[in-house]
Structures are given as structure tokens and as C-alpha cells.
Scaffold this active site. Structure first.
Site, PDB file in Angstrom:
ATOM      1  N   ASN A   1       0.870  -1.177   0.000  1.00  0.00           N
ATOM      2  CA  ASN A   1       0.000   0.000   0.000  1.00  0.00           C
ATOM      3  C   ASN A   1       0.908   1.227   0.000  1.00  0.00           C
ATOM      4  OD1 ASN A   1      -1.779   2.053   0.391  1.00  0.00           O
ATOM      5  ND2 ASN A   1      -2.360   1.473   2.485  1.00  0.00           N
ATOM      6  N   LYS A   5       0.099   4.288  -0.385  1.00  0.00           N
ATOM      7  CA  LYS A   5      -0.528   5.523   0.121  1.00  0.00           C
ATOM      8  C   LYS A   5      -0.273   6.653  -0.891  1.00  0.00           C
ATOM      9  CE  LYS A   5      -0.163   3.532   4.679  1.00  0.00           C
ATOM     10  NZ  LYS A   5      -0.061   3.694   6.128  1.00  0.00           N
ATOM     11  N   HIS A  18      -9.532   1.587   4.884  1.00  0.00           N
ATOM     12  CA  HIS A  18      -8.261   1.794   5.569  1.00  0.00           C
ATOM     13  C   HIS A  18      -8.466   2.790   6.714  1.00  0.00           C
ATOM     14  CE1 HIS A  18      -4.135   2.960   6.384  1.00  0.00           C
ATOM     15  NE2 HIS A  18      -3.775   1.833   5.806  1.00  0.00           N
ATOM     16  N   GLU A  44      -6.811   5.216   7.665  1.00  0.00           N
ATOM     17  CA  GLU A  44      -6.595   6.619   7.292  1.00  0.00           C
ATOM     18  C   GLU A  44      -7.841   7.195   6.628  1.00  0.00           C
ATOM     19  OE1 GLU A  44      -2.938   5.915   5.182  1.00  0.00           O
ATOM     20  OE2 GLU A  44      -2.006   5.381   7.084  1.00  0.00           O
ATOM     21  N   GLU A  87      -5.396  -4.152  10.831  1.00  0.00           N
ATOM     22  CA  GLU A  87      -4.357  -3.138  10.975  1.00  0.00           C
ATOM     23  C   GLU A  87      -4.605  -2.343  12.255  1.00  0.00           C
ATOM     24  OE1 GLU A  87      -2.341  -2.174   6.957  1.00  0.00           O
ATOM     25  OE2 GLU A  87      -3.972  -0.778   7.269  1.00  0.00           O
ATOM     26  N   GLY A 120       2.649   2.905  10.750  1.00  0.00           N
ATOM     27  CA  GLY A 120       3.599   4.002  10.579  1.00  0.00           C
ATOM     28  C   GLY A 120       4.337   4.386  11.845  1.00  0.00           C
ATOM     29  N   SER A 137       3.559  -1.573  10.392  1.00  0.00           N
ATOM     30  CA  SER A 137       5.011  -1.642  10.592  1.00  0.00           C
ATOM     31  C   SER A 137       5.603  -3.012  10.251  1.00  0.00           C
ATOM     32  CB  SER A 137       5.383  -1.227  12.024  1.00  0.00           C
ATOM     33  OG  SER A 137       5.003   0.123  12.263  1.00  0.00           O
TER      34      SER A 137
HETATM   35  P1  13P Z   1       3.119   0.859   7.672  1.00  0.00           P
HETATM   36  O1  13P Z   1       3.610  -0.446   7.117  1.00  0.00           O
HETATM   37  O2  13P Z   1       3.860   2.049   7.135  1.00  0.00           O
HETATM   38  O3  13P Z   1       3.020   0.832   9.172  1.00  0.00           O
HETATM   39  O4  13P Z   1       1.613   1.064   7.129  1.00  0.00           O
HETATM   40  C1  13P Z   1       0.698   0.047   7.314  1.00  0.00           C
HETATM   41  C2  13P Z   1      -0.499   0.343   6.500  1.00  0.00           C
HETATM   42  O5  13P Z   1      -1.256   1.242   6.783  1.00  0.00           O
HETATM   43  C3  13P Z   1      -0.724  -0.485   5.301  1.00  0.00           C
HETATM   44  O6  13P Z   1      -2.004  -0.285   4.794  1.00  0.00           O
END
Ligand code: 13P
Length: 257
Positions: free
Chosen positions: A11, A13, A97, A99, A169, A175, A214
Site C-alpha cells: 500500500n 498511500k 483503511h 486513514e 491493521e 507508521g 510496521s
Molecule cells: P506501515 O507499514 O507504514 O506501518 O503502514 C501500514 C499500513 O497502513 C498499510 O495499509
């Protein structure tokens, strides 16, 4: 063996232009050539889907979108319909997601409509769920997950369940560098599998459950070794071709180090 083929999804982003996406794939694809034990998909931004899809043609790596509209077409400025993504060759699309839930106000009902619209267009939804740190510390993790699963998957009929990917997640692990331990992740995945059984019956055994938060070359093996973890949804570490290739190729703890 449970018959579920692990799936690793990048992903990206809001990172990488179309040219940067192609540059990544030029370096990534040779590094994962011949890998057959796991399924791999790349989810670039919408603007890179067309060129990334052309670069992926003929490879075993699938194309995925990061979002989709719940609508088929119409006056929805800025939205992208599932059939537009299908035309570009998207096999998967991420919905719900954290976010999008936190920053764009998306709730379970909308996520459920998006999942249904994707299935109708022949795209497999990757539906994300996960608790915040506050919810975990308040002892509400399972209550939150139960509500998200029930609400977000409400419109998936049992006969389509096998096409579904459910991504766990935990928001506190995204992150932050603070990966869930394999035990904590497995506990949540097992709970999610039970909820899926309540919704879909025996078909729950075919749904792939991904962990996200992560994930790195150093920790992916221990996570994938858990009985109910069937893959990973990778953010930051998927932006680097070498790092994501190491994640894809990780078959043992020592190889990933
Ligand atoms: P990270 O791997 O950067 O923690 O992000 C996870 C994520 O949101 C994948 O959709």
C-alpha cells in the site's frame, strides 16, 4: 495446510508518481521473479495505476487500488468507480483503511457499500479493520473489531466470501514502527476468523486475513508463521523495491535478516 495462499500487498498511500512507480517495478520485478508460494499485489496511487498495470502485464504481480467509490457512475466529483479500476486491470482494491476512516470520515456502512460495488465489478475487496491505541488500552479491542467486521462486511454474500481479504491493521502499529507481536496479531486474527465463521459459515476458512502495521523484512516471517495470518499489508517498507522484495521472499527468519 489450510489451503490459503498468503497475499502480500504494497500500500503505497500517497507516494510515488507514475514514473516513480515504473522505476520501482523495474527494480522490484526481477527480484521476485519465480516466487510462487505467495501472491503479491501493488497498490499505487490512482494516477500510477495505468502505467503500473502495463508494466505488470505478463508478471505474476497483481495490481490493486487504494480506494474506490461505492457508486457505479454519476455526479461524484473526484471519485473513481470500480468499473474504471477494473478496466485498468485492478484485481484488488483496499477499502476502509484506517486513514480513510479517520481522515475522510468513512464508516462501516460506506465501507460495506464499497465492498459490494467492487465485487459487482469483479474486483476483490481488501477490507481493513483495526482498533486505536485508546480503544485497546480501554479493553475494547474485540468489541471494536466485532462491530467493524459486522458492519463492513454486511453486504458480502457467503458465496463471494472466498474473494474477500480482511486486513487487521491496529491503528497504533501503522507508521509507528511499533509492530504488533505475532501473539497479539494472532489473537486478533483468530477472533476475526471466528466472527467470519458467524457471518459466512464454512467459507470463513477461505478468507485470507492480512496483518498490517510496521511490517518489515525482519518481522514478516514470524507474523506469517501464525496459523490465522495469511499475509501482510505493507506501507512504508513497500516503498523500497529491495525491502519489499525481501518481505516477499522471506521464507525463514534468517533469510530476511
Ligand atoms: P506501515 O507499514 O507504514 O506501518 O503502514 C501500514 C499500513 O497502513 C498499510 O495499509
Amino acid at each position: 495446510m489450510n489451503g490459503r495462499r498468503p497475499i502480500l500487498v504494497a500500500n503505497w498511500k500517497m507516494y510515488k508518481t507514475a514514473a516513480e512507480a515504473v522505476d520501482f517495478l523495474d527494480r522490484f520485478l526481477p527480484r521476485v521473479a519465480g516466487v510462487a508460494e505467495v501472491e503479491v499485489a501493488i497498490a499505487p496511487p490512482f494516477t500510477a495505476l495505468d502505467r503500473a498495470g502495463r508494466r505488470l502485464a505478463g508478471s505474476a504481480v497483481a495490481l490493486a487500488a487504494q480506494n474506490a467509490s461505492a457508486e457505479t457512475e454519476g455526479a461524484f466529483t473526484g471519485e473513481v468507480a470500480p468499473r474504471m479500476l477494473a478496466e485498468l486491470g485492478c484485481r484488488y482494491a483496499i477499502v476502509g483503511h484506517s486513514e480513510r476512516r479517520a481522515l475522510f470520515g468513512e464508516g462501516d456502512a460506506l465501507v460495506a457499500r464499497k465492498a459490494a460495488a467492487l465485487l459487482a465489478a469483479g474486483i476483490r475487496p481488501i477490507v481493513c479493520v483495526g482498533e486505536t491505541l485508546e480503544q485497546r488500552e480501554a479493553g475494547r479491542t474485540f468489541e471494536v473489531l466485532a462491530a467493524q467486521v459486522a458492519g463492513s462486511l454486511a453486504s458480502v454474500p457467503p458465496e463471494r466470501a472466498a474473494e474477500l481479504v480482511l486486513a487487521y491493521e491496529p491503528v497504533w502499529a501503522i507508521g509507528t514502527g511499533r509492530t504488533a507481536t505475532p501473539e497479539i496479531a494472532q489473537e486478533a486474527h483468530r477472533f476475526l476468523r471466528e466472527r467470519l465463521a458467524g457471518l459466512f459459515g464454512a467459507a470463513a476458512g477461505q478468507v485470507r486475513l492480512q496483518y498490517g502495521g510496521s511490517v518489515k523484512p525482519e518481522n514478516v516471517y514470524a507474523l506469517l508463521a501464525q496459523p490465522d495470518i495469511d499475509g501482510a499489508l505493507v506501507g512504508g517498507a513497500s516503498l523500497d523495491a529491495e525491502a519489499f522484495a525481501r518481505i516477499v521472499r522471506s521464507r525463514g527468519p534468517e533469510e530476511a535478516r
